[in-house]
Design an enzyme around this catalytic site. Structure first.
Site, mmCIF file in Angstrom:
data_model
loop_
_atom_site.group_PDB
_atom_site.id
_atom_site.type_symbol
_atom_site.label_atom_id
_atom_site.label_comp_id
_atom_site.label_asym_id
_atom_site.label_seq_id
_atom_site.Cartn_x
_atom_site.Cartn_y
_atom_site.Cartn_z
ATOM 1 N N ASP A 177 0.880 -1.172 0.000
ATOM 2 C CA ASP A 177 0.000 0.000 0.000
ATOM 3 C C ASP A 177 0.920 1.224 0.000
ATOM 4 O OD1 ASP A 177 -1.921 1.901 0.293
ATOM 5 O OD2 ASP A 177 -2.609 1.242 2.260
ATOM 6 N N GLU A 207 -0.786 10.509 0.990
ATOM 7 C CA GLU A 207 -2.150 9.964 0.918
ATOM 8 C C GLU A 207 -2.586 9.448 2.274
ATOM 9 O OE1 GLU A 207 -5.176 6.689 0.151
ATOM 10 O OE2 GLU A 207 -3.299 6.633 1.250
ATOM 11 N N ASP A 230 -4.757 1.779 -6.457
ATOM 12 C CA ASP A 230 -4.376 1.584 -5.061
ATOM 13 C C ASP A 230 -4.548 0.109 -4.716
ATOM 14 O OD1 ASP A 230 -3.886 2.059 -2.261
ATOM 15 O OD2 ASP A 230 -4.666 4.081 -2.487
ATOM 16 N N HIS A 318 -1.580 -1.905 5.915
ATOM 17 C CA HIS A 318 -1.275 -1.059 7.082
ATOM 18 C C HIS A 318 -0.578 -1.832 8.204
ATOM 19 C CE1 HIS A 318 -3.738 2.744 6.072
ATOM 20 N NE2 HIS A 318 -3.312 2.135 4.989
HETATM 21 ZN ZN ZN Z 1 -3.342 3.190 -0.222
#
Ligand code: ZN
Length: 347
Positions: A177, A207, A230, A318
């Site tokens: 990501d 972002e 994305d 994440h």
């Molecule tokens: Zn992203």
């Protein structure tokens, strides 16, 4: 270079939110052969332009270059580094992670430390350690020692995971990501030969802390429509309900119908779905996801820019490392390029 090689380089590069220069330099190198012009704007988004015919549509592609990470907040007198999080990171995954601290002199390996379980009280062991109770150990013996290493408050700290191919055409790595999206954007440019429409391929900044670079870049480019490239959550792991997401790794790119920041413009949605169906590119759709992408910000820029998402299903986003399928990335690039070639019928 192949998609796989590009993803490897992009994943291993360092680009914690707000400190994207290494990724930007790499993106300039990777995009240059496929664009007519490339420049860096004032906030340091990178914009590659493929020129089109005068009256044809102008499309903006956006892939954010930043990754979630940490930043040095304080240095204790004993030389431990306390930190703040840059972007949404779950505190539970932080203890014992390997990191690299990017000082002006060098990148120092470190480990996120905490109090050992043996000396924790019963109640302490049950509770989740918050990020402000953790610290980074880089082997510094004192604050002065850390400073002598060149470490300063504000230095970015990234997770330290090397890109590794696994299974049948999958890979583990950090920062998928959104380096997966960056690699898809490069690949899509490669697949496009001459196009009628002008393509603005933008590597965006910041972002993860509020879709910041995408807003200013979209204002500058002023496109007729936009697609954010994305990643999205792959829900094919134990403990995830079908209701939460039906998107699975290996089943093709995800086309967003809604997320928390965007209801995809009906014309964009039809264009992407019909392209995937007619070109026989596997795809999935997703709705109601928490979180959003650069498309949310771009769609509300100027007087409104119809926007959508093409996302690579990615496990464990994440967190320090994710898993992606290279076939999903190839199909994301194919869908992006095929849609651009058919743009004239829709816009
Ligand atoms: Zn992203």
């Amino acid at each position: 270079m192949s998609l796989n090689q590009n993803l490897e380089q992009l994943s291993n590069a360092q680009g914690v939110t707000g400190r994207e220069s290494e990724v930007r330099d790499l993106m300039i190198r990777l995009m240059t052969p496929y664009v007519d012009e490339i420049f860096v704007d004032k906030l340091e988004n990178v914009i590659g332009i493929k020129k089109g015919k005068e009256k044809a549509a102008r499309i903006m592609l956006a892939a954010h270059m930043d990754e979630v990470g940490l930043m040095v907040k304080t240095i204790t007198k004993d030389g431990f580094l306390q930190f703040v999080k840059m972007g949404g990171i779950d505190d539970r995954i932080l203890p014992a992670q390997s990191v690299r601290v990017f000082s002006k002199k060098a990148a120092f390996p470190g480990i996120i430390g905490s109090k050992p379980p043996h000396i924790q009280k019963e109640e302490e062991r049950k509770k989740i350690l918050a990020s402000d109770e953790l610290f980074i150990d880089v082997g510094a013996e004192s604050k002065d020692d850390a400073k002598a290493m060149g470490i300063e408050i504000g230095d970015p700290v990234g997770f330290d995971i090397k890109y590794t191919p696994v299974g049948k055409g999958a890979a583990i790595g950090k920062a998928f990501d959104n380096r997966a999206g960056c690699a898809v954007m490069v690949e899509a440019l490669k697949l496009l030969d001459r196009t009628d429409c002008a393509v603005y391929a933008v590597g965006t900044i910041q972002e993860e802390v509020g879709l910041r670079g995408a807003g200013t870049a979209a204002f500058k480019v002023d496109p007729d429509l936009a697609i954010a490239l994305d990643v999205t959550i792959a829900g094919d792991v134990p403990g995830v309900r079908e209701y939460d997401t039906t998107v699975k790794m290996g089943k093709g790119p995800a086309i967003t119908i809604t997320d928390s920041g965007l209801i995809t413009h009906p014309k964009i949605l039809r264009w992407l779905l019909e392209t995937a169906e007619e070109e026989k590119i596997p795809f999935q759709t997703e709705t109601g996801l928490m979180g959003s992408t650069d498309a949310a910000r771009i769609s509300l820029t100027r007087q409104g820019i119809p926007s959508g998402n093409i996302s690579v299903p990615t496990r464990y986003i994440h967190s320090p490392a994710g898993v992606v399928s290279l076939s999903d990335m190839e199909n994301s690039a194919k869908l992006t390029a095929a849609a651009i070639k058919r743009i004239g019928a829709y816009f």
